[in-house]
Design a protein around this motif. Structure first.
Motif, mmCIF file in Angstrom:
data_model
loop_
_atom_site.group_PDB
_atom_site.id
_atom_site.type_symbol
_atom_site.label_atom_id
_atom_site.label_comp_id
_atom_site.label_asym_id
_atom_site.label_seq_id
_atom_site.Cartn_x
_atom_site.Cartn_y
_atom_site.Cartn_z
ATOM 1 N N GLY A 61 -0.782 -8.707 -8.891
ATOM 2 C CA GLY A 61 -1.736 -7.654 -8.580
ATOM 3 C C GLY A 61 -3.146 -8.121 -8.259
ATOM 4 N N VAL A 62 -3.392 -9.416 -8.156
ATOM 5 C CA VAL A 62 -4.728 -9.902 -7.846
ATOM 6 C C VAL A 62 -4.725 -10.460 -6.429
ATOM 7 C CG1 VAL A 62 -6.533 -11.530 -8.485
ATOM 8 C CG2 VAL A 62 -5.148 -10.468 -10.256
ATOM 9 N N VAL A 63 -5.636 -9.933 -5.590
ATOM 10 C CA VAL A 63 -5.746 -10.379 -4.205
ATOM 11 C C VAL A 63 -7.198 -10.768 -3.959
ATOM 12 C CG1 VAL A 63 -5.490 -9.714 -1.782
ATOM 13 C CG2 VAL A 63 -3.904 -8.815 -3.489
ATOM 14 N N TYR A 64 -7.422 -11.977 -3.470
ATOM 15 C CA TYR A 64 -8.770 -12.466 -3.230
ATOM 16 C C TYR A 64 -9.158 -12.433 -1.747
ATOM 17 C CZ TYR A 64 -8.518 -14.068 -8.026
ATOM 18 O OH TYR A 64 -8.380 -14.107 -9.390
ATOM 19 N N ASP A 65 -8.231 -12.085 -0.881
ATOM 20 C CA ASP A 65 -8.511 -12.016 0.553
ATOM 21 C C ASP A 65 -9.108 -10.667 0.914
ATOM 22 O OD1 ASP A 65 -7.460 -14.547 1.021
ATOM 23 O OD2 ASP A 65 -5.445 -13.782 1.416
ATOM 24 N N THR A 66 -9.792 -10.611 2.055
ATOM 25 C CA THR A 66 -10.306 -9.346 2.561
ATOM 26 C C THR A 66 -9.162 -8.575 3.200
ATOM 27 O OG1 THR A 66 -10.815 -10.263 4.736
ATOM 28 C CG2 THR A 66 -12.565 -10.382 3.051
ATOM 29 N N CYS A 67 -9.355 -7.295 3.451
ATOM 30 C CA CYS A 67 -8.302 -6.484 4.073
ATOM 31 C C CYS A 67 -7.874 -7.037 5.430
ATOM 32 C CB CYS A 67 -8.755 -5.033 4.197
ATOM 33 S SG CYS A 67 -8.798 -4.164 2.613
ATOM 34 N N PRO A 68 -8.814 -7.407 6.319
ATOM 35 C CA PRO A 68 -8.365 -7.967 7.600
ATOM 36 C C PRO A 68 -7.546 -9.252 7.431
ATOM 37 C CG PRO A 68 -10.658 -7.322 7.766
ATOM 38 C CD PRO A 68 -10.274 -7.185 6.322
ATOM 39 N N GLN A 69 -7.870 -10.069 6.445
ATOM 40 C CA GLN A 69 -7.095 -11.283 6.197
ATOM 41 C C GLN A 69 -5.686 -10.945 5.722
ATOM 42 O OE1 GLN A 69 -9.810 -13.086 3.394
ATOM 43 N NE2 GLN A 69 -10.551 -14.574 4.906
ATOM 44 N N VAL A 70 -5.583 -9.948 4.852
ATOM 45 C CA VAL A 70 -4.275 -9.526 4.349
ATOM 46 C C VAL A 70 -3.435 -8.949 5.490
ATOM 47 C CG1 VAL A 70 -3.067 -7.926 2.804
ATOM 48 C CG2 VAL A 70 -5.098 -9.146 2.000
ATOM 49 N N VAL A 71 -4.058 -8.136 6.342
ATOM 50 C CA VAL A 71 -3.342 -7.553 7.480
ATOM 51 C C VAL A 71 -2.825 -8.659 8.389
ATOM 52 C CG1 VAL A 71 -3.647 -6.199 9.599
ATOM 53 C CG2 VAL A 71 -4.538 -5.336 7.432
ATOM 54 N N LYS A 72 -3.652 -9.645 8.664
ATOM 55 C CA LYS A 72 -3.240 -10.757 9.522
ATOM 56 C C LYS A 72 -2.051 -11.495 8.906
ATOM 57 C CE LYS A 72 -4.838 -15.062 11.540
ATOM 58 N NZ LYS A 72 -5.787 -16.144 11.449
ATOM 59 N N LYS A 73 -2.111 -11.760 7.615
ATOM 60 C CA LYS A 73 -1.020 -12.480 6.941
ATOM 61 C C LYS A 73 0.268 -11.667 6.934
ATOM 62 C CE LYS A 73 -3.986 -15.350 4.073
ATOM 63 N NZ LYS A 73 -4.390 -15.724 2.711
ATOM 64 N N ILE A 74 0.163 -10.365 6.720
ATOM 65 C CA ILE A 74 1.348 -9.500 6.731
ATOM 66 C C ILE A 74 1.981 -9.496 8.120
ATOM 67 C CG2 ILE A 74 2.155 -7.108 6.590
ATOM 68 C CD1 ILE A 74 0.151 -6.706 4.291
ATOM 69 N N LYS A 75 1.152 -9.375 9.156
ATOM 70 C CA LYS A 75 1.682 -9.351 10.523
ATOM 71 C C LYS A 75 2.349 -10.678 10.876
ATOM 72 C CE LYS A 75 -1.217 -5.694 12.338
ATOM 73 N NZ LYS A 75 -2.242 -5.283 13.303
ATOM 74 N N GLU A 76 1.760 -11.791 10.446
ATOM 75 C CA GLU A 76 2.378 -13.095 10.686
ATOM 76 C C GLU A 76 3.714 -13.195 9.945
ATOM 77 O OE1 GLU A 76 -0.548 -15.982 9.494
ATOM 78 O OE2 GLU A 76 -1.763 -15.660 11.289
ATOM 79 N N PHE A 77 3.758 -12.682 8.731
ATOM 80 C CA PHE A 77 4.988 -12.714 7.935
ATOM 81 C C PHE A 77 6.081 -11.877 8.594
ATOM 82 C CE2 PHE A 77 7.647 -11.333 4.319
ATOM 83 C CZ PHE A 77 7.995 -12.575 3.810
#
Length: 109
Positions: A61-77
């Motif tokens: 439950g701990v995320v240190y990335d910004t929302c745009p970084q998380v979105v980018k990682k999800i899309k790459e995944f």
């Protein structure tokens, strides 16, 4: 000389023959990758999620990335073969797919 094909003709034929061989080899490699069935891709995607969930020592439950970084990682995944939003939603705790879609498409976060 004309009956044997001549130098110019041989070289152009040889070049096109080599090009065809290269093209054929390239196509064969691509076809081998495309021949994975949907069931195989699904199995690979679910195995990947199982391996990710098996990693120990990760704070939940701990995320240190910004929302745009998380979105980018999800899309790459999600670009991986066989990976779908459905599998990702289930792996993330069975979240609603609409919630994921809203998060991924949101602007200015």
């Amino acid at each position: 000389d004309k009956l044997r094909g001549g130098g110019k003709r041989k070289s152009s034929t040889a070049a096109s023959g080599n090009g065809a061989a290269k093209k054929k080899a390239k196509t064969t490699g691509e076809d081998a990758q495309r021949k994975k069935s949907g069931a195989e891709m699904k199995k690979e995607a679910l195995d990947l999620i199982r391996r990710i969930n098996a990693v120990e020592g990760v704070t939940q439950g701990v995320v240190y990335d910004t929302c745009p970084q998380v979105v980018k990682k999800i899309k790459e995944f999600l670009q991986r073969d066989g990976m779908t939003k459905k599998y990702l939603c289930v792996a993330l705790g069975d979240i609603n797919s609409n919630s994921l879609q809203k998060f991924l498409s949101a602007k200015g976060q």
